[in-house]
Motif scaffolding. Structure first.
Motif, short mmCIF file in Angstrom:
data_model
loop_
_atom_site.label_atom_id
_atom_site.label_comp_id
_atom_site.label_asym_id
_atom_site.label_seq_id
_atom_site.Cartn_x
_atom_site.Cartn_y
_atom_site.Cartn_z
N ARG A 18 -20.48 -13.44 17.23
CA ARG A 18 -21.22 -14.60 17.73
C ARG A 18 -20.32 -15.80 17.97
NH1 ARG A 18 -25.77 -15.46 13.33
NH2 ARG A 18 -26.13 -17.26 14.64
N LEU A 19 -19.03 -15.57 18.23
CA LEU A 19 -18.06 -16.66 18.33
C LEU A 19 -18.47 -17.73 19.34
CD1 LEU A 19 -15.46 -17.90 17.35
CD2 LEU A 19 -14.25 -16.57 19.07
N ALA A 20 -18.92 -17.33 20.51
CA ALA A 20 -19.32 -18.31 21.53
C ALA A 20 -20.45 -19.19 21.01
CB ALA A 20 -19.72 -17.62 22.82
N GLU A 21 -21.41 -18.59 20.33
CA GLU A 21 -22.54 -19.33 19.77
C GLU A 21 -22.07 -20.27 18.65
OE1 GLU A 21 -26.47 -18.42 17.05
OE2 GLU A 21 -25.58 -16.78 18.18
N VAL A 22 -21.17 -19.80 17.80
CA VAL A 22 -20.65 -20.63 16.70
C VAL A 22 -19.90 -21.83 17.27
CG1 VAL A 22 -18.99 -20.69 14.79
CG2 VAL A 22 -20.58 -18.77 15.01
N VAL A 23 -19.06 -21.60 18.27
CA VAL A 23 -18.32 -22.69 18.90
C VAL A 23 -19.28 -23.70 19.52
CG1 VAL A 23 -16.73 -23.29 20.78
CG2 VAL A 23 -16.20 -21.39 19.24
N GLU A 24 -20.31 -23.21 20.18
CA GLU A 24 -21.29 -24.11 20.78
C GLU A 24 -22.02 -24.93 19.70
OE1 GLU A 24 -25.25 -23.75 23.51
OE2 GLU A 24 -23.53 -22.49 24.03
N GLN A 25 -22.31 -24.32 18.56
CA GLN A 25 -22.98 -25.04 17.48
C GLN A 25 -22.11 -26.18 16.96
OE1 GLN A 25 -24.13 -22.34 14.39
NE2 GLN A 25 -25.63 -21.30 15.67
N VAL A 26 -20.83 -25.90 16.69
CA VAL A 26 -19.99 -26.94 16.09
C VAL A 26 -19.56 -27.99 17.10
CG1 VAL A 26 -19.20 -25.50 14.19
CG2 VAL A 26 -17.82 -25.65 16.26
N THR A 27 -19.49 -27.65 18.37
CA THR A 27 -19.11 -28.66 19.37
C THR A 27 -20.32 -29.40 19.92
OG1 THR A 27 -19.11 -27.01 21.15
CG2 THR A 27 -17.00 -27.47 20.07
N GLY A 28 -21.48 -28.78 19.88
CA GLY A 28 -22.69 -29.41 20.42
C GLY A 28 -23.38 -30.32 19.43
N ASP A 29 -23.05 -30.18 18.16
CA ASP A 29 -23.69 -30.98 17.12
C ASP A 29 -22.58 -31.57 16.26
OD1 ASP A 29 -25.29 -32.10 15.17
OD2 ASP A 29 -26.06 -30.20 14.41
N PRO A 30 -22.06 -32.76 16.64
CA PRO A 30 -20.93 -33.33 15.89
C PRO A 30 -21.21 -33.38 14.39
CG PRO A 30 -21.38 -34.64 17.83
CD PRO A 30 -22.50 -33.64 17.70
N GLY A 31 -20.26 -32.92 13.63
CA GLY A 31 -20.41 -32.90 12.20
C GLY A 31 -20.94 -31.59 11.66
N ARG A 32 -21.32 -30.69 12.54
CA ARG A 32 -21.82 -29.39 12.10
C ARG A 32 -20.66 -28.53 11.65
NH1 ARG A 32 -26.47 -26.00 13.58
NH2 ARG A 32 -26.26 -24.28 12.13
N ALA A 33 -20.83 -27.83 10.55
CA ALA A 33 -19.81 -26.92 10.04
C ALA A 33 -20.41 -25.54 9.87
CB ALA A 33 -19.28 -27.43 8.71
N VAL A 34 -19.62 -24.52 10.15
CA VAL A 34 -20.05 -23.14 9.95
C VAL A 34 -19.07 -22.50 8.97
CG1 VAL A 34 -20.42 -20.89 11.03
CG2 VAL A 34 -21.06 -22.98 12.25
N VAL A 35 -19.58 -21.96 7.89
CA VAL A 35 -18.75 -21.31 6.88
C VAL A 35 -18.66 -19.83 7.23
CG1 VAL A 35 -18.54 -20.75 4.43
CG2 VAL A 35 -19.46 -22.97 5.14
N VAL A 36 -17.43 -19.33 7.23
CA VAL A 36 -17.18 -17.92 7.53
C VAL A 36 -16.53 -17.29 6.31
CG1 VAL A 36 -16.01 -16.30 9.06
CG2 VAL A 36 -16.89 -18.45 9.98
N THR A 37 -17.09 -16.20 5.82
CA THR A 37 -16.58 -15.57 4.61
C THR A 37 -16.26 -14.10 4.84
OG1 THR A 37 -18.82 -15.08 3.88
CG2 THR A 37 -17.85 -17.09 3.06
N PRO A 38 -15.07 -13.67 4.39
CA PRO A 38 -14.76 -12.24 4.48
C PRO A 38 -15.71 -11.41 3.61
CG PRO A 38 -12.78 -13.51 4.01
CD PRO A 38 -13.95 -14.44 3.90
N ASP A 39 -16.02 -11.92 2.43
CA ASP A 39 -17.01 -11.31 1.56
C ASP A 39 -17.46 -12.36 0.55
OD1 ASP A 39 -15.31 -11.18 -0.87
OD2 ASP A 39 -14.22 -9.66 0.26
#
Length: 109
Positions: A18-39
């Motif tokens: 979902r990389l394109a969607e994640v990038v759009e979320q963090v660039t479209g909503d200033p201050g938005r953070a997405v946490v990514v975890t290997p496990d």
């Protein structure tokens, strides 16, 4: 200020899919953070927009100067915009903050 929902975590495979969607979320909503975890047990990574990354690096650099000890910040960074766009974004943010401060001051009078 980064506004983070601690419940919004994505496993690495899902974040990659979902990389394109994640990038759009963090660039479209200033201050938005997405946490990514290997496990669940692994140390997570956080995806933020370029402006907030730059601000974090500047803050870490200022802390380095204050206490004389290095603050770790780094990793693989792939800019999504050029320096001109970053500077324009920062300038726009500062203008907006100035406008908001003036409006708050007017409300106090």
């Amino acid at each position: 200020m980064i506004q983070h929902n601690p419940d919004f975590r994505l496993p690495v495979p899902e974040a990659a899919a979902r990389l394109a969607e994640v990038v759009e979320q963090v660039t479209g909503d200033p201050g938005r953070a997405v946490v990514v975890t290997p496990d669940v047990a692994a140390r997570p990574a956080v995806i933020v927009d370029a402006e907030h990354y730059r601000l974090a690096v500047a803050k870490a650099a200022s802390l380095d100067r204050l206490n004389g000890r290095p603050v770790p910040h780094g990793g693989l960074v792939v800019p999504l915009v050029d320096d001109v766009e970053i500077e324009a974004g920062i300038a726009a943010r500062r203008r907006e903050q100035t406008r908001l401060a003036a409006a708050k001051l007017a409300d106090l009078r």
